[in-house]
Write an enzyme that holds these catalytic residues in place. Structure first.
Site, PDB file in Angstrom:
ATOM      1  N   SER A  76     -19.593  -8.137 -27.029  1.00  0.00           N
ATOM      2  CA  SER A  76     -18.646  -7.422 -27.888  1.00  0.00           C
ATOM      3  C   SER A  76     -18.008  -8.356 -28.905  1.00  0.00           C
ATOM      4  O   SER A  76     -17.438  -7.907 -29.887  1.00  0.00           O
ATOM      5  CB  SER A  76     -17.549  -6.780 -27.036  1.00  0.00           C
ATOM      6  OG  SER A  76     -16.697  -7.773 -26.500  1.00  0.00           O
ATOM      7  N   SER A 100     -17.918 -13.156 -24.722  1.00  0.00           N
ATOM      8  CA  SER A 100     -18.321 -14.402 -25.383  1.00  0.00           C
ATOM      9  C   SER A 100     -18.493 -15.525 -24.365  1.00  0.00           C
ATOM     10  O   SER A 100     -19.466 -16.280 -24.418  1.00  0.00           O
ATOM     11  CB  SER A 100     -17.288 -14.807 -26.440  1.00  0.00           C
ATOM     12  OG  SER A 100     -17.219 -13.860 -27.482  1.00  0.00           O
ATOM     13  N   GLY A 106       0.833  -1.196   0.000  1.00  0.00           N
ATOM     14  CA  GLY A 106       0.000   0.000   0.000  1.00  0.00           C
ATOM     15  C   GLY A 106       0.867   1.245   0.000  1.00  0.00           C
ATOM     16  O   GLY A 106       2.067   1.180   0.280  1.00  0.00           O
ATOM     17  N   CYS A 137       5.266  -6.198   1.910  1.00  0.00           N
ATOM     18  CA  CYS A 137       5.600  -4.780   1.810  1.00  0.00           C
ATOM     19  C   CYS A 137       4.906  -3.996   2.932  1.00  0.00           C
ATOM     20  O   CYS A 137       5.251  -4.145   4.093  1.00  0.00           O
ATOM     21  CB  CYS A 137       5.260  -4.248   0.422  1.00  0.00           C
ATOM     22  SG  CYS A 137       6.061  -2.664   0.052  1.00  0.00           S
ATOM     23  N   LYS A 174      -7.797 -13.221 -16.846  1.00  0.00           N
ATOM     24  CA  LYS A 174      -7.968 -13.512 -18.277  1.00  0.00           C
ATOM     25  C   LYS A 174      -7.694 -14.973 -18.618  1.00  0.00           C
ATOM     26  O   LYS A 174      -8.471 -15.587 -19.356  1.00  0.00           O
ATOM     27  CB  LYS A 174      -7.045 -12.597 -19.091  1.00  0.00           C
ATOM     28  CG  LYS A 174      -7.120 -12.819 -20.601  1.00  0.00           C
ATOM     29  CD  LYS A 174      -8.466 -12.377 -21.168  1.00  0.00           C
ATOM     30  CE  LYS A 174      -8.560 -10.875 -21.212  1.00  0.00           C
ATOM     31  NZ  LYS A 174      -9.807 -10.433 -21.878  1.00  0.00           N
ATOM     32  N   GLY A 181     -15.529 -10.246 -27.922  1.00  0.00           N
ATOM     33  CA  GLY A 181     -14.255 -10.555 -27.313  1.00  0.00           C
ATOM     34  C   GLY A 181     -14.358 -11.787 -26.428  1.00  0.00           C
ATOM     35  O   GLY A 181     -15.440 -12.353 -26.236  1.00  0.00           O
ATOM     36  N   VAL A 182     -13.234 -12.184 -25.858  1.00  0.00           N
ATOM     37  CA  VAL A 182     -13.187 -13.408 -25.056  1.00  0.00           C
ATOM     38  C   VAL A 182     -14.134 -13.321 -23.860  1.00  0.00           C
ATOM     39  O   VAL A 182     -14.935 -14.224 -23.612  1.00  0.00           O
ATOM     40  CB  VAL A 182     -11.744 -13.673 -24.561  1.00  0.00           C
ATOM     41  CG1 VAL A 182     -11.709 -14.903 -23.664  1.00  0.00           C
ATOM     42  CG2 VAL A 182     -10.804 -13.848 -25.743  1.00  0.00           C
ATOM     43  N   ASP A 183     -14.070 -12.228 -23.120  1.00  0.00           N
ATOM     44  CA  ASP A 183     -14.821 -12.122 -21.872  1.00  0.00           C
ATOM     45  C   ASP A 183     -16.329 -12.156 -22.106  1.00  0.00           C
ATOM     46  O   ASP A 183     -17.053 -12.934 -21.477  1.00  0.00           O
ATOM     47  CB  ASP A 183     -14.432 -10.844 -21.128  1.00  0.00           C
ATOM     48  CG  ASP A 183     -12.939 -10.749 -20.871  1.00  0.00           C
ATOM     49  OD1 ASP A 183     -12.286 -11.810 -20.787  1.00  0.00           O
ATOM     50  OD2 ASP A 183     -12.415  -9.626 -20.775  1.00  0.00           O
TER      51      ASP A 183
END
Length: 519
Positions: A229, A235, A60, A87, A375, A231-233
């Site tokens: 659209s 579809s 952060g 971190c 993805k 696209g992959v997502d």
């Protein structure tokens, strides 16, 4: 929340506002262990209800001793659940348990060689004594809490890692989740398996089956409209819904004039009446409508929001013509969510189906069945659904389309230029057999015009920029080293075949500091 698997094997990531938070979840899932990201404000009761096998505290931007510090209850470390601080999360663990955190004499950024001294540590089992890690900090732990042992250091960071093995508390100053940390995936594997006792039950086949059942139960006899659209997502989302509710799903494909060359016809060929899938399909040609809305607009965020809002208006109009529609289905995925700045993380850019939505949406509810997937997980889900590889492996394409691959004002002429240049680039990449090794590649149009010479005459035309990256998760990426002979051929073809272009550039910048798209 939809799509939650059996919580008996889940790692909880508590978000303190860093930019790599979703990447941590991605790395955990690579080990077949389910992982969710929640805000650091999650109460102890809510954490107990989730029953995680382990907890990871993210990085952060704050200082633990600052006035604006974000924190967690000290009791988090005595719940009997393994905790791994990264971190800022490492500094917070030290600070809350009685250690000392202060401004480092020397800040560390980027690749750093770390010496692993804790050779018996379960966290570093099998990790070389010296390995390169990714550092990004201005504060550091100068004194460990009681009961902790030093397990790693660098020349300027005396406590690069520490642990209290008896309490199963572990902390590292570096970022094991980024690909620049050589053995980061193994370190996270060690945490979820060696320390948390996970066995690896997160499988895409179970996700697909459970999601279809949840969608069927949620939507019931209602009607859904899918923003398709091509696209992959979107579809994969469409096929999930078609298997859940059949003809109660209508897929609306909006050709907004910002697609790749011939893409509108290709999408219709797959999902239309002559296509593979038994869905209600409507194509709406709205090119001029979008161009008019974008006239004179040059600011990237404004373009994204205009495109997102206009998409929703078009879908609403389509829904009214169809009749009563209860649900809007979108292909939102995890990286969309984090980059739109939901929660505590900084806004990188609004995604048209997340941060770019208008305040009022005329649907009962928005359904996002892929919201928890990265993805490559979406592609795996597509294969489980039987979607052909040529669709599943399709190049990622941003929701706002070429609107954010044209720097500056969007016009029909500029769209034509970038479509033609991109088609040439993709064709030559395919001819060279490079496409399978690239995460994403495309041509974009700068707003720069410069003097050139063609056929003994002066030109004053646009510069096209080519982009290609190598990435496993789209959260970080390196510029691809495309062979010069390929770039040379692409350049020659573009300046000769695409009217209005006299210069071609190649983008060599990684992510970070750049994003994958230009805007």
């Amino acid at each position: 929340m939809m799509n939650q698997p059996d919580a008996s094997e889940m790692i909880l990531v508590l978000d303190f506002g860093g930019q790599y938070n979703q990447l941590i979840a991605r790395r955990v899932r690579e080990n077949s262990v389910y992982c969710e990201v929640h805000p650091h404000t999650l109460s102890l009761a809510e954490i107990r209800a989730l029953a995680p096998r382990g907890i990871i505290l993210t990085g952060g931007p704050n200082s633990v001793y600052g006035a604006d510090a974000v924190t967690a209850p000290k009791e988090l470390f005595s719940m009997g659940i393994p905790v791994f601080g990264i971190c800022y999360g490492a500094q917070l663990m030290a600070y809350l348990l009685g250690g000392t955190v202060e401004t480092a004499p020397t800040s560390e950024y980027g690749r750093t060689e770390v010496d692993i001294t804790g050779r018996d540590s379960l966290l570093f089992m099998g990790i070389p004594e010296k390995n390169v890690c990714w550092m990004s900090h201005t504060d550091y732990i100068s004194a460990m809490p009681a009961g902790f042992a030093l397990t790693a250091h660098t020349p300027v960071c005396p406590i690069a890692a520490m642990e209290n093995a008896a309490q199963r508390l572990y902390a590292v100053q570096f970022h094991p989740e980024v690909m620049h940390t050589e053995h980061g995936s193994e370190i996270l594997h060690n945490f979820v398996y060696n320390i948390c006792g996970c066995t690896g039950t997160w499988r895409m086949d179970s996700f697909v089956h459970k999601t279809i059942e949840e969608l069927r139960k949620k939507i019931g006899g209602g009607r859904a409209l899918c923003a398709l659209s091509g696209g992959v997502d979107s579809s994969v989302a469409a096929v999930l819904l078609s298997k859940a509710i059949g003809k109660n799903l209508t897929c609306v494909f909006v050709d907004q004039g910002l697609l790749r060359k011939n893409e509108g016809d290709e999408v219709e060929a797959v999902f239309g009446s002559a296509g593979t899938y038994d869905v209600n399909f409507i194509r709406i040609n709205a090119q001029e409508r979008f161009y008019e809305k974008l006239k004179g607009v040059t600011e990237p965020e404004q373009k994204r929001k205009i495109i997102g809002a206009e998409f929703i208006r078009v879908f609403e109009e389509a829904a009214h013509e169809i009749g009563t529609v209860d649900f809007l289905v979108q292909g939102t995925i995890y990286p969309d969510v984090i980059e739109s700045g939901l929660g505590k993380s900084a806004v990188i850019k609004s995604h048209h189906n997340v941060g770019g939505l208008p305040d009022h949406v005329d649907f009962k509810e928005i359904v996002e069945p892929l919201r928890l997937l990265f993805k490559d997980e979406v592609r795996a889900a597509g294969r489980e659904l039987g979607i052909p590889d040529y669709l599943v492996d399709r190049q990622p394409f941003p929701g706002p389309g070429l609107g954010i691959r044209i720097v500056g004002e969007v016009t029909a002429e500029k769209v034509r230029i970038v479509q033609d240049a991109d088609a040439i680039y993709r064709e030559e990449i395919a001819h060279a057999g490079l496409q399978k090794n690239l995460g994403q590649y495309f041509a974009a149009l700068t707003n720069m015009r410069s003097v050139g010479v063609m056929g003994d005459g002066r030109t004053y035309d646009y510069a096209v920029v080519l982009r290609a990256v190598v990435t496993s998760d789209f959260m970080t990426a390196e510029a691809a080293q495309i062979p010069w002979e390929v770039l040379s051929k692409v350049t020659t073809r573009i300046v000769n075949e695409v009217r209005g272009v006299n210069r071609v550039l190649y983008d060599c910048t990684g992510k970070p500091p750049a994003t994958i798209e230009l805007e």
